[in-house]
Design an enzyme around this catalytic site. Structure first.
Site, PDB file in Angstrom:
ATOM      1  N   ARG A 124       0.790  -1.403   0.028  1.00 49.84           N
ATOM      2  CA  ARG A 124      -0.002  -0.088   0.098  1.00 49.84           C
ATOM      3  C   ARG A 124       0.804   1.095   0.091  1.00 49.84           C
ATOM      4  O   ARG A 124       0.329   2.356   0.563  1.00 49.84           O
ATOM      5  CB  ARG A 124      -0.820  -0.083   1.018  1.00 49.84           C
ATOM      6  CG  ARG A 124      -1.971  -0.959   1.129  1.00 49.84           C
ATOM      7  CD  ARG A 124      -3.195  -0.616   1.872  1.00 49.84           C
ATOM      8  NE  ARG A 124      -4.232  -1.836   1.710  1.00 49.84           N
ATOM      9  CZ  ARG A 124      -4.518  -2.508   2.721  1.00 49.84           C
ATOM     10  NH1 ARG A 124      -3.581  -2.858   3.767  1.00 49.84           N
ATOM     11  NH2 ARG A 124      -5.241  -3.666   2.772  1.00 49.84           N
ATOM     12  N   LYS A 146       4.364  11.481 -11.135  1.00 44.47           N
ATOM     13  CA  LYS A 146       3.762  10.841 -12.002  1.00 44.47           C
ATOM     14  C   LYS A 146       4.280   9.279 -12.361  1.00 44.47           C
ATOM     15  O   LYS A 146       5.456   9.301 -12.857  1.00 44.47           O
ATOM     16  CB  LYS A 146       3.552  11.622 -13.651  1.00 44.47           C
ATOM     17  CG  LYS A 146       2.522  13.015 -13.481  1.00 44.47           C
ATOM     18  CD  LYS A 146       2.348  13.131 -14.779  1.00 44.47           C
ATOM     19  CE  LYS A 146       1.287  14.186 -14.894  1.00 44.47           C
ATOM     20  NZ  LYS A 146       1.088  14.899 -16.213  1.00 44.47           N
ATOM     21  N   GLU A 188      12.404  18.387 -24.157  1.00 47.15           N
ATOM     22  CA  GLU A 188      11.602  18.859 -22.796  1.00 47.15           C
ATOM     23  C   GLU A 188      12.259  20.111 -21.899  1.00 47.15           C
ATOM     24  O   GLU A 188      11.641  20.768 -21.118  1.00 47.15           O
ATOM     25  CB  GLU A 188      11.611  17.660 -21.726  1.00 47.15           C
ATOM     26  CG  GLU A 188      10.746  16.561 -22.269  1.00 47.15           C
ATOM     27  CD  GLU A 188       9.528  16.378 -22.344  1.00 47.15           C
ATOM     28  OE1 GLU A 188       8.844  17.588 -21.608  1.00 47.15           O
ATOM     29  OE2 GLU A 188       8.771  15.512 -22.834  1.00 47.15           O
ATOM     30  N   LYS A 229       9.875  22.991 -12.750  1.00 52.63           N
ATOM     31  CA  LYS A 229       8.728  21.818 -12.700  1.00 52.63           C
ATOM     32  C   LYS A 229       8.481  21.671 -11.371  1.00 52.63           C
ATOM     33  O   LYS A 229       7.270  21.618 -10.964  1.00 52.63           O
ATOM     34  CB  LYS A 229       9.507  20.319 -13.037  1.00 52.63           C
ATOM     35  CG  LYS A 229       8.339  19.359 -12.810  1.00 52.63           C
ATOM     36  CD  LYS A 229       8.497  18.393 -14.035  1.00 52.63           C
ATOM     37  CE  LYS A 229       7.148  17.041 -13.734  1.00 52.63           C
ATOM     38  NZ  LYS A 229       7.262  15.996 -14.499  1.00 52.63           N
ATOM     39  N   GLU A 239      -2.414  17.687 -11.178  1.00 49.00           N
ATOM     40  CA  GLU A 239      -2.691  18.099 -12.607  1.00 49.00           C
ATOM     41  C   GLU A 239      -4.424  18.613 -12.491  1.00 49.00           C
ATOM     42  O   GLU A 239      -5.154  18.166 -13.310  1.00 49.00           O
ATOM     43  CB  GLU A 239      -2.507  17.164 -13.665  1.00 49.00           C
ATOM     44  CG  GLU A 239      -2.500  18.137 -14.872  1.00 49.00           C
ATOM     45  CD  GLU A 239      -1.917  17.008 -15.841  1.00 49.00           C
ATOM     46  OE1 GLU A 239      -0.894  16.686 -15.751  1.00 49.00           O
ATOM     47  OE2 GLU A 239      -2.414  17.131 -17.097  1.00 49.00           O
ATOM     48  N   ARG A 243      -0.591  22.491 -13.628  1.00 46.86           N
ATOM     49  CA  ARG A 243       0.334  21.466 -14.280  1.00 46.86           C
ATOM     50  C   ARG A 243       0.412  21.047 -15.721  1.00 46.86           C
ATOM     51  O   ARG A 243       1.107  20.599 -16.485  1.00 46.86           O
ATOM     52  CB  ARG A 243       0.270  20.391 -13.244  1.00 46.86           C
ATOM     53  CG  ARG A 243       1.260  19.137 -13.523  1.00 46.86           C
ATOM     54  CD  ARG A 243       1.362  18.222 -12.441  1.00 46.86           C
ATOM     55  NE  ARG A 243       2.408  17.150 -12.615  1.00 46.86           N
ATOM     56  CZ  ARG A 243       3.152  16.535 -11.903  1.00 46.86           C
ATOM     57  NH1 ARG A 243       2.738  16.426 -10.742  1.00 46.86           N
ATOM     58  NH2 ARG A 243       3.928  15.431 -12.381  1.00 46.86           N
ATOM     59  N   ASN A 247       2.202  19.832 -20.368  1.00 46.64           N
ATOM     60  CA  ASN A 247       2.003  19.085 -21.505  1.00 46.64           C
ATOM     61  C   ASN A 247       1.856  19.842 -22.811  1.00 46.64           C
ATOM     62  O   ASN A 247       1.538  19.382 -23.697  1.00 46.64           O
ATOM     63  CB  ASN A 247       0.576  18.449 -21.233  1.00 46.64           C
ATOM     64  CG  ASN A 247       0.285  17.495 -20.046  1.00 46.64           C
ATOM     65  OD1 ASN A 247       1.129  16.827 -19.712  1.00 46.64           O
ATOM     66  ND2 ASN A 247      -0.919  17.669 -19.572  1.00 46.64           N
ATOM     67  N   HIS A 250       2.686  17.885 -25.832  1.00 43.34           N
ATOM     68  CA  HIS A 250       2.479  16.578 -25.879  1.00 43.34           C
ATOM     69  C   HIS A 250       0.902  15.966 -26.351  1.00 43.34           C
ATOM     70  O   HIS A 250       0.779  14.667 -26.545  1.00 43.34           O
ATOM     71  CB  HIS A 250       2.365  16.235 -24.067  1.00 43.34           C
ATOM     72  CG  HIS A 250       3.739  16.173 -23.556  1.00 43.34           C
ATOM     73  ND1 HIS A 250       4.642  17.216 -23.695  1.00 43.34           N
ATOM     74  CD2 HIS A 250       4.332  15.409 -22.841  1.00 43.34           C
ATOM     75  CE1 HIS A 250       5.689  16.980 -23.110  1.00 43.34           C
ATOM     76  NE2 HIS A 250       5.575  15.772 -22.643  1.00 43.34           N
ATOM     77  N   HIS A 254       1.731  12.610 -28.312  1.00 42.82           N
ATOM     78  CA  HIS A 254       1.464  11.427 -27.871  1.00 42.82           C
ATOM     79  C   HIS A 254       0.493  10.722 -28.905  1.00 42.82           C
ATOM     80  O   HIS A 254       0.520   9.674 -29.179  1.00 42.82           O
ATOM     81  CB  HIS A 254       0.483  11.398 -26.793  1.00 42.82           C
ATOM     82  CG  HIS A 254       1.078  11.516 -25.227  1.00 42.82           C
ATOM     83  ND1 HIS A 254       0.440  11.736 -23.995  1.00 42.82           N
ATOM     84  CD2 HIS A 254       2.341  11.416 -24.939  1.00 42.82           C
ATOM     85  CE1 HIS A 254       1.310  11.929 -23.106  1.00 42.82           C
ATOM     86  NE2 HIS A 254       2.524  11.621 -23.707  1.00 42.82           N
ATOM     87  N   HIS A 269       9.982   9.781 -27.403  1.00 41.58           N
ATOM     88  CA  HIS A 269       9.173  10.715 -26.839  1.00 41.58           C
ATOM     89  C   HIS A 269       9.519  12.193 -26.939  1.00 41.58           C
ATOM     90  O   HIS A 269       8.743  13.115 -27.407  1.00 41.58           O
ATOM     91  CB  HIS A 269       8.941  10.492 -25.391  1.00 41.58           C
ATOM     92  CG  HIS A 269       8.039  11.559 -24.604  1.00 41.58           C
ATOM     93  ND1 HIS A 269       6.464  11.539 -24.921  1.00 41.58           N
ATOM     94  CD2 HIS A 269       8.304  12.213 -23.703  1.00 41.58           C
ATOM     95  CE1 HIS A 269       6.276  12.397 -23.946  1.00 41.58           C
ATOM     96  NE2 HIS A 269       7.156  12.669 -23.372  1.00 41.58           N
TER      97      HIS A 269
HETATM   98  N1  GLY Z   1       5.465  15.401 -17.772  1.00 44.01           N
HETATM   99  C1  GLY Z   1       4.549  16.281 -17.202  1.00 44.01           C
HETATM  100  C2  GLY Z   1       4.061  16.105 -15.718  1.00 44.01           C
HETATM  101  O1  GLY Z   1       5.098  15.691 -15.015  1.00 44.01           O
HETATM  102  O2  GLY Z   1       3.099  16.671 -15.510  1.00 44.01           O
END
Ligand code: GLY
Length: 371
Positions: A124, A146, A188, A229, A239, A243, A247, A250, A254, A269
């Protein structure tokens, strides 16, 4: 060892540090021993990274008298699956890791996402340490919590937010990257300038050669990216709002990765993000939100460092505009059927647009596909 740059991620109850600098793998044992007294470790990595870095990390843990085991998985996006997750979880439990012990994710974004997810669900929730070994993971995926795996429906659709307890970004590992992966991570880095820091973008335009060569500018670029970040994650960990700015590029990116079946031979990527960021600027110009000159400047810089900047550069093509739209709608950026895009008013002025008209995106893509 040169003293590392420390970037704190301030999150109530889950604050942690990002350490950035060369030699952090060699220093890992002492650092972990000081920060997590009495803990045991399970290092999880992939076969490629194991060859280059595992021995040095193991020596550092041994020198610090830390008990550890290791699990080595197959490299590549293909390991972000339920199957590999199960094998990692099984390995961790077989090693009798307790809740107070820590997993160590040694590798790039795939390893970080996989190990972060495993640590979030075993017993957990266990703590984990990110030791990112690619530029992309040092400036993005290792920071912010993430985690997740892919499914046949798309990328990162199963996972959770689970913050690491520490990030050790050893910048010396970047010397072992292929130029292609270095460039992909650089996309990035550029993203942070494009989001809200025009001065950083201008600095990157002036200093990219030194960043690629490995001089002090490289650590500066990574630290600025991590600070940016960390700031976004501090105000919007899960997010719900800003946040999503991370993206930028992205949503298109994606869709291209999906169209390429995540085949890293064709597209990695960061390359997808580079093309996506150019398209986000061009689409914003099309909507009269931004000057086409900014889109041209973004394209020129990404192209100058050797990144692809148009759909036509993706080997093997990406299918039709309708297929790309299907991939876009399966992404997580859809809310009640409406598309959320990161658009821009210019370099350093990205914003969240949650009412983008799908037909306009489709028409834009069709035009771009036609060349
Ligand atoms: N890679 C985007 C984020 O971490 O929110």
């Amino acid at each position: 060892m040169i003293a590392p740059t420390v970037v704190p991620v301030e999150l109530a109850g889950r604050a942690y540090d990002i350490l950035i600098g060369p030699g952090l793998i060699e220093a890992a044992g002492a650092e972990l021993k000081a920060r997590f007294p009495g803990a045991r470790y399970c290092v999880i990595t992939d076969e490629t990274v194991a060859e280059t870095h595992l021995e040095r990390l193991a020596a550092s843990l041994t020198d610090a008298d830390l008990a550890f085991s290791s699990i080595v998985v197959t490299p590549g996006e293909g390991s972000k699956t339920f199957e590999t997750l199960e094998s990692v979880v099984d390995g961790v439990l077989s090693a009798r890791m307790e809740r107070g012990d820590l997993l160590i994710a040694l590798g790039g974004g795939v390893i970080g996402d996989l190990v972060g997810f495993a640590s979030g669900i075993v017993r957990r929730g266990m703590r984990f340490v990110q030791v990112p070994t690619t530029l992309l993971s040092q400036v993005d995926s290792s920071v912010g919590g993430k985690t997740g795996i892919n499914t046949r429906h798309g990328k990162n659709l199963v996972g959770l937010f689970h913050q690491p307890a520490l990030v050790l970004a050893d910048t010396a590992t970047l010397d072992t990257l292929t130029p292609r992966h270095m460039r992909a991570g650089y996309a990035e880095v550029v993203k942070y300038g494009l989001i809200d820091d025009a001065a950083f973008f201008a600095w990157l335009e002036a200093n990219s050669a030194e960043i690629f060569a490995g001089g002090p500018a490289r650590i500066g670029a990574i630290a600025t990216s991590c600070r940016a970040k960390a700031q976004v994650v501090r105000i919007d960990e899960t997010e719900q709002g800003p946040r999503a700015l991370l993206n930028l590029g992205h949503t298109f990116g994606h869709a291209f990765e999906t169209a390429c079946d995540y085949d890293a031979e064709r597209l990695v990527h960061g390359e997808a993000v580079a093309i996506g960021m150019v398209l986000a600027h061009e689409f914003s110009a099309r909507l009269n939100l931004a000057s086409p000159d900014d889109a041209a400047r973004v394209k020129a810089h990404l192209s100058a460092v050797g990144l692809p900047t148009s759909i036509g550069e993706i080997p093997g093509g990406v299918g039709s505009a309708d297929e790309l739209m299907r991939a876009i709608f399966q992404d997580k950026k859809v809310k009640r059927g409406r598309l959320t895009f990161i658009l821009t008013r210019g370099i350093g002025e990205a914003f969240i647009a949650d009412d983008v008209v799908p037909e306009q995106v489709r028409d834009f893509l069709e035009e771009k596909l036609a060349g």
